[in-house]
Scaffold this motif. Sequence first.
Motif, PDB file in Angstrom:
ATOM      1  N   ALA A  38       0.831  -1.205   0.000  1.00 27.95           N
ATOM      2  CA  ALA A  38       0.000   0.000   0.000  1.00 27.95           C
ATOM      3  C   ALA A  38       0.861   1.249   0.000  1.00 27.95           C
ATOM      4  O   ALA A  38       1.937   1.289   0.599  1.00 27.95           O
ATOM      5  CB  ALA A  38      -0.924   0.007   1.218  1.00 27.95           C
ATOM      6  N   LEU A  39       0.371   2.276  -0.697  1.00 22.85           N
ATOM      7  CA  LEU A  39       0.925   3.626  -0.612  1.00 22.85           C
ATOM      8  C   LEU A  39      -0.167   4.491   0.005  1.00 22.85           C
ATOM      9  O   LEU A  39      -1.262   4.590  -0.545  1.00 22.85           O
ATOM     10  CB  LEU A  39       1.315   4.167  -1.987  1.00 22.85           C
ATOM     11  CG  LEU A  39       1.742   5.646  -2.032  1.00 22.85           C
ATOM     12  CD1 LEU A  39       2.949   5.897  -1.149  1.00 22.85           C
ATOM     13  CD2 LEU A  39       2.028   6.090  -3.464  1.00 22.85           C
ATOM     14  N   VAL A  40       0.127   5.075   1.168  1.00 26.76           N
ATOM     15  CA  VAL A  40      -0.874   5.822   1.929  1.00 26.76           C
ATOM     16  C   VAL A  40      -0.497   7.289   1.982  1.00 26.76           C
ATOM     17  O   VAL A  40       0.577   7.646   2.469  1.00 26.76           O
ATOM     18  CB  VAL A  40      -1.008   5.257   3.360  1.00 26.76           C
ATOM     19  CG1 VAL A  40      -1.962   6.118   4.189  1.00 26.76           C
ATOM     20  CG2 VAL A  40      -1.484   3.813   3.317  1.00 26.76           C
ATOM     21  N   LEU A  41      -1.375   8.137   1.460  1.00 30.30           N
ATOM     22  CA  LEU A  41      -1.229   9.582   1.577  1.00 30.30           C
ATOM     23  C   LEU A  41      -2.347  10.067   2.484  1.00 30.30           C
ATOM     24  O   LEU A  41      -3.524   9.984   2.125  1.00 30.30           O
ATOM     25  CB  LEU A  41      -1.315  10.265   0.218  1.00 30.30           C
ATOM     26  CG  LEU A  41      -0.044  10.230  -0.635  1.00 30.30           C
ATOM     27  CD1 LEU A  41       0.072   8.889  -1.354  1.00 30.30           C
ATOM     28  CD2 LEU A  41      -0.054  11.354  -1.661  1.00 30.30           C
ATOM     29  N   MET A  42      -1.962  10.544   3.638  1.00 33.23           N
ATOM     30  CA  MET A  42      -2.938  10.944   4.651  1.00 33.23           C
ATOM     31  C   MET A  42      -2.404  12.172   5.363  1.00 33.23           C
ATOM     32  O   MET A  42      -1.221  12.215   5.711  1.00 33.23           O
ATOM     33  CB  MET A  42      -3.141   9.782   5.632  1.00 33.23           C
ATOM     34  CG  MET A  42      -4.273   9.948   6.615  1.00 33.23           C
ATOM     35  SD  MET A  42      -4.441   8.459   7.662  1.00 33.23           S
ATOM     36  CE  MET A  42      -5.188   7.308   6.497  1.00 33.23           C
ATOM     37  N   PRO A  43      -3.228  13.187   5.602  1.00 35.66           N
ATOM     38  CA  PRO A  43      -2.716  14.424   6.195  1.00 35.66           C
ATOM     39  C   PRO A  43      -2.186  14.206   7.602  1.00 35.66           C
ATOM     40  O   PRO A  43      -2.556  13.243   8.292  1.00 35.66           O
ATOM     41  CB  PRO A  43      -3.938  15.357   6.202  1.00 35.66           C
ATOM     42  CG  PRO A  43      -5.114  14.441   6.189  1.00 35.66           C
ATOM     43  CD  PRO A  43      -4.690  13.269   5.369  1.00 35.66           C
ATOM     44  N   ALA A 185       2.511  12.344   4.441  1.00 30.47           N
ATOM     45  CA  ALA A 185       1.438  13.334   4.584  1.00 30.47           C
ATOM     46  C   ALA A 185       1.418  14.305   3.418  1.00 30.47           C
ATOM     47  O   ALA A 185       0.450  15.033   3.236  1.00 30.47           O
ATOM     48  CB  ALA A 185       1.613  14.117   5.892  1.00 30.47           C
ATOM     49  N   THR A 186       2.468  14.320   2.611  1.00 30.98           N
ATOM     50  CA  THR A 186       2.523  15.286   1.516  1.00 30.98           C
ATOM     51  C   THR A 186       3.206  14.704   0.300  1.00 30.98           C
ATOM     52  O   THR A 186       4.340  14.242   0.397  1.00 30.98           O
ATOM     53  CB  THR A 186       3.320  16.552   1.920  1.00 30.98           C
ATOM     54  OG1 THR A 186       4.486  16.156   2.613  1.00 30.98           O
ATOM     55  CG2 THR A 186       2.512  17.475   2.777  1.00 30.98           C
ATOM     56  N   ALA A 187       2.530  14.765  -0.815  1.00 32.17           N
ATOM     57  CA  ALA A 187       3.145  14.371  -2.081  1.00 32.17           C
ATOM     58  C   ALA A 187       2.258  14.827  -3.225  1.00 32.17           C
ATOM     59  O   ALA A 187       1.114  14.392  -3.332  1.00 32.17           O
ATOM     60  CB  ALA A 187       3.341  12.850  -2.137  1.00 32.17           C
ATOM     61  N   ASP A 188       2.781  15.734  -4.065  1.00 32.91           N
ATOM     62  CA  ASP A 188       2.038  16.106  -5.261  1.00 32.91           C
ATOM     63  C   ASP A 188       2.195  14.980  -6.281  1.00 32.91           C
ATOM     64  O   ASP A 188       2.825  13.948  -6.015  1.00 32.91           O
ATOM     65  CB  ASP A 188       2.517  17.449  -5.815  1.00 32.91           C
ATOM     66  CG  ASP A 188       3.997  17.432  -6.215  1.00 32.91           C
ATOM     67  OD1 ASP A 188       4.643  16.375  -6.060  1.00 32.91           O
ATOM     68  OD2 ASP A 188       4.485  18.465  -6.684  1.00 32.91           O
ATOM     69  N   ALA A 189       1.621  15.148  -7.465  1.00 29.67           N
ATOM     70  CA  ALA A 189       1.586  14.064  -8.453  1.00 29.67           C
ATOM     71  C   ALA A 189       2.990  13.586  -8.838  1.00 29.67           C
ATOM     72  O   ALA A 189       3.253  12.380  -8.902  1.00 29.67           O
ATOM     73  CB  ALA A 189       0.821  14.518  -9.689  1.00 29.67           C
ATOM     74  N   ILE A 190       3.916  14.522  -9.064  1.00 25.78           N
ATOM     75  CA  ILE A 190       5.261  14.143  -9.502  1.00 25.78           C
ATOM     76  C   ILE A 190       6.022  13.414  -8.383  1.00 25.78           C
ATOM     77  O   ILE A 190       6.749  12.449  -8.624  1.00 25.78           O
ATOM     78  CB  ILE A 190       6.052  15.382 -10.001  1.00 25.78           C
ATOM     79  CG1 ILE A 190       7.361  14.931 -10.667  1.00 25.78           C
ATOM     80  CG2 ILE A 190       6.329  16.364  -8.886  1.00 25.78           C
ATOM     81  CD1 ILE A 190       8.069  16.073 -11.374  1.00 25.78           C
TER      82      ILE A 190
END
Length: 621
Positions: A38-43, A185-190
Amino acid sequence: MITDTPAPRAILHEVFGYEQFRGPQAAIVDHVIGGGDALVLMPTGGGKSLCYQIPAIARQRAGHGVAIVVSPLIALMHDQVGALHEAGVDAAFLNSTLSGEEANAVEKRMLSGEVTLLYAAPERVTTPRFLAQLDSLQERGLLSLFAIDEAHCVSQWGHDFRPEYRALTVLHERFAGVPRIALTATADAITREDIVERLQLEEAQQFVSSFDRPNISYTIVEKKEATTQLLRFIEREHEGEAGIVYCQSRKRVEEIAQTLVNEGVSALPYHAGLDAQVRQANQDRFLREDGIVMVATIAFGMGIDKPDVRFVAHLDMPKNIEGYYQETGRAGRDGMPAAAWMAYGLQDVVNQRRMIDESPAGEDYKQVMRGKLDALLTLAEAADCRRVRLLGYFGEASTPCGNCDNCLTPPTVWDGTDAARKLLSTIYRVQQQSGISFGAGHIMDILRGKATEKVSQFGHQSLTTFGIGAAFSEVQLRGVLRQLIATGALAVDAQAFNTLKLTEASRGVLKGETQVLLRESVSLPPERRGRTGSRSGATPSAVAASLTTEGVARYAALKAWRAEVARAHNLPAYVIFHDATLAAIAAMAPQTLADLRDISGIGASKLEKYGEEVLRVVLLD
């Protein structure tokens, strides 16, 4: 021996004392327990740690062995392991704070499969010795999962790039059957694409939560007297409350910290140049005491889990929106109202642009970094909702929040195209006449028709543009210059005393093909909340605001008891119980252990450790 996996919700309640998962937590936990990547992007404050801690506990109970958590900071490891111990979970860390004997003892317990979660830095995880130990665990079926925290560190596009994270590709290559969960907690598309590629997570399921932190109010002001502006902000809205102030340089950190102390604010400095013991002592005080303001460089912050930080202030512009979002996200982790405040000016834009241009990196990298800086400047200069702009950067649609400076006090917008053309034209004519370049102040003096000594010395009063911008204020012209520099329509020559030079992109503005729209300057945020605390710390925190008089007294007694326990355990107070849990206890005034069991945040281990003591404090009050 492998057995049936226990229900995640039962673990959530028994160990951590919560009844329900939040947002996508349940789906993530189920996926990882089942062996999926899993790749989790969560604030920040969204509950990322539970997404790997509960699968680790569940898989360990089912006989799968040890979970390895890759963590970048010693302080973060210490606090997370301490919190897990408080919850009754067998966790440990391996880092340089341990003696050789202590490290050997931890390794022995790890290799026996006793430890549920083991925290280690990426540099240690990728050493031949540690990899050999992981091989041994895997051969015996005792390697449960890998959790890679702060996963944005693997990306060169991220705001905290750490080359050592790149070596973590070995986990997929060498332990292909072991589930991996990467969290940030932070990652834009690139940056997200880079994480997937670098960690070989192409087959991983992605869980992207909303980046919105509705409890944070965003305010961005133009620098005038930055220190005075900061003092007013703290005095008006956050007196006596915990906060973080970010500055770009070590010298600035120490100056601001001393100024705050002189004004009666409990402030401490933090930067990489301080003695390590002083730095650690200051961080410990910030985490363990109420109402401390930490003035710091960006060396401070990653993994800071203090829930009651009521504000984050920036006295210098960060490099990009990811950094800004990550840093402001350290406010209001408890879900209560918090503020993100930033002062920025022309020099900030000049400095950031210069650092990019002078970087030894390749042109492709520089171009991406310029784009990220442009996006941050666009956010700063925006006249519409800050939150809409911020979330839009991360690809998330939203509606005006009603809780940022622009929503609360909509600014006036003006067309700076004419001013931009006149500025660029003045720079061109000065260059033509004198053969040398000049800085922003001199160019503005010419345009506004100010007969300074320098203007007379070089005969610039004879230029056709002299005085044609008299209708524009210096504040307006500085705003125009910020836009032109940030968008590349104007260059700053750092080798020639920060003088201004035209670029290829200047042509579109001079021809009137590129419009320059700006917000009117606002130097101070509107006074929204009034005073929320006092320097004596007597006012209860926001979570206790609804308590009765008797409840407030119980809450104060519980906080005093918690502080004693935290000191005895050498842990931040919130690791023992969060403010929200103490407030719930104070409101209920429980009489029995059974009453306590129903309060959120009290798991079985904490009930056993502290239940009788909590009842004693409540009943004595």
